[in-house]
Motif scaffolding. Structure first.
Motif, PDB file in Angstrom:
ATOM      1  N   ASN A   1       5.912  -1.380   8.037  1.00 15.41           N
ATOM      2  CA  ASN A   1       4.527  -0.545   8.557  1.00 15.41           C
ATOM      3  C   ASN A   1       4.186   0.775   7.846  1.00 15.41           C
ATOM      4  OD1 ASN A   1       4.267  -2.877  10.410  1.00 15.41           O
ATOM      5  ND2 ASN A   1       5.173  -1.792  12.150  1.00 15.41           N
ATOM      6  N   LEU A   2       3.151   1.161   8.113  1.00 14.69           N
ATOM      7  CA  LEU A   2       2.754   2.440   7.646  1.00 14.69           C
ATOM      8  C   LEU A   2       2.315   3.535   8.408  1.00 14.69           C
ATOM      9  CD1 LEU A   2       0.410   0.734   4.895  1.00 14.69           C
ATOM     10  CD2 LEU A   2       2.679   1.570   4.617  1.00 14.69           C
ATOM     11  N   GLY A   3       2.391   4.718   8.211  1.00 14.04           N
ATOM     12  CA  GLY A   3       1.674   5.621   9.243  1.00 14.04           C
ATOM     13  C   GLY A   3       0.426   6.156   8.590  1.00 14.04           C
TER      14      GLY A   3
ATOM     15  N   ILE B   1       0.679  -1.147   0.139  1.00  8.40           N
ATOM     16  CA  ILE B   1      -0.032  -0.188  -0.054  1.00  8.40           C
ATOM     17  C   ILE B   1       1.001   1.205  -0.037  1.00  8.40           C
ATOM     18  CG2 ILE B   1      -1.835   1.085   0.978  1.00  8.40           C
ATOM     19  CD1 ILE B   1      -2.462  -1.320   2.700  1.00  8.40           C
ATOM     20  N   PRO B   2       1.026   2.005  -1.080  1.00 11.74           N
ATOM     21  CA  PRO B   2       1.975   2.955  -1.166  1.00 11.74           C
ATOM     22  C   PRO B   2       1.505   4.165  -0.326  1.00 11.74           C
ATOM     23  CG  PRO B   2       0.868   2.956  -3.222  1.00 11.74           C
ATOM     24  CD  PRO B   2       0.357   1.787  -2.396  1.00 11.74           C
TER      25      PRO B   2
ATOM     26  N   ILE C   1      -1.241  10.194  13.934  1.00  9.89           N
ATOM     27  CA  ILE C   1      -0.752   9.303  12.974  1.00  9.89           C
ATOM     28  C   ILE C   1      -0.566   7.713  13.610  1.00  9.89           C
ATOM     29  CG2 ILE C   1       0.979   8.653  11.202  1.00  9.89           C
ATOM     30  CD1 ILE C   1       1.509  11.639  11.016  1.00  9.89           C
ATOM     31  N   ALA C   2      -1.645   7.032  13.124  1.00 14.88           N
ATOM     32  CA  ALA C   2      -1.579   5.525  13.554  1.00 14.88           C
ATOM     33  C   ALA C   2      -0.840   4.581  12.777  1.00 14.88           C
ATOM     34  CB  ALA C   2      -3.032   4.949  13.343  1.00 14.88           C
ATOM     35  N   ILE C   3      -0.128   3.716  13.777  1.00 11.99           N
ATOM     36  CA  ILE C   3       0.909   2.691  13.114  1.00 11.99           C
ATOM     37  C   ILE C   3       0.183   1.477  12.462  1.00 11.99           C
ATOM     38  CG2 ILE C   3       3.068   1.614  13.138  1.00 11.99           C
ATOM     39  CD1 ILE C   3       3.256   4.775  13.172  1.00 11.99           C
ATOM     40  N   ALA C   4       0.296   1.077  11.281  1.00 12.80           N
ATOM     41  CA  ALA C   4      -0.313   0.051  10.817  1.00 12.80           C
ATOM     42  C   ALA C   4       0.425  -0.930  10.015  1.00 12.80           C
ATOM     43  CB  ALA C   4      -1.705   0.649   9.921  1.00 12.80           C
TER      44      ALA C   4
ATOM     45  N   GLN D   1       3.193   7.797   5.698  1.00 21.03           N
ATOM     46  CA  GLN D   1       4.492   7.564   5.882  1.00 21.03           C
ATOM     47  C   GLN D   1       4.680   5.862   5.824  1.00 21.03           C
ATOM     48  OE1 GLN D   1       5.666   8.694   9.899  1.00 21.03           O
ATOM     49  NE2 GLN D   1       7.720   8.434   9.566  1.00 21.03           N
ATOM     50  N   ALA D   2       6.104   5.585   5.440  1.00 27.20           N
ATOM     51  CA  ALA D   2       6.193   4.108   5.102  1.00 27.20           C
ATOM     52  C   ALA D   2       7.521   3.611   6.008  1.00 27.20           C
ATOM     53  CB  ALA D   2       6.248   3.664   3.793  1.00 27.20           C
TER      54      ALA D   2
END
Length: 131
Positions: free
Chosen positions: A34-36, A2-3, A87-90, A28-29
């Protein structure tokens, strides 16, 4: 997978009240994959730092073009009224699902913003956060 620069409709918004569906923006990557994720809301009164998001900023993200956004204006929730970063970390599970904490969140109406749309928006986000 997921870019960065992706806007999507998320089935849940863990940590938000109400926790129900919200659009999200991948901002964010991380090197570990993980993603922000920043949630897009209309509750600007609950934010200390919120970045306005208008149709003119990313027209392809509005529903008539298939995207997740339905209203004229939204706000990217960056810092809440208590001063906490929003900003959640996913952790990506696949191209349409992420895990935030212990909650699996499904993403639909996924729109990948083009660089000419994403890069100015990214600069505005970084400036708002003081980077």
């Amino acid at each position: 997978m997921i870019p960065v620069g992706t806007i999507a409709w998320a089935t849940m918004a863990p940590g938000f009240k109400p926790p129900g569906p919200h659009p999200v923006l991948v901002v964010q990557a991380f090197p570990n994959g993980n993603l922000g994720l920043a949630f897009i809301t209309h509750s600007s009164d609950l934010l200390r730092v919120g970045l306005p998001l208008r149709r003119s900023d990313c027209p392809s993200a509005f529903r008539e073009r298939g995207g997740p956004l339905s209203d004229e204006d939204g706000v990217i929730a960056l810092v809440d009224d208590r001063g906490c970063k929003r900003i959640a970390i996913a952790t990506p599970i696949d191209s349409g699902c992420v895990r935030i904490g212990t909650i699996e969140v499904t993403l639909t109406r996924v729109v990948h913003l083009s660089d000419d749309v994403w890069l100015p928006l990214r600069l505005r986000i970084r400036t708002a956060l003081g980077f």
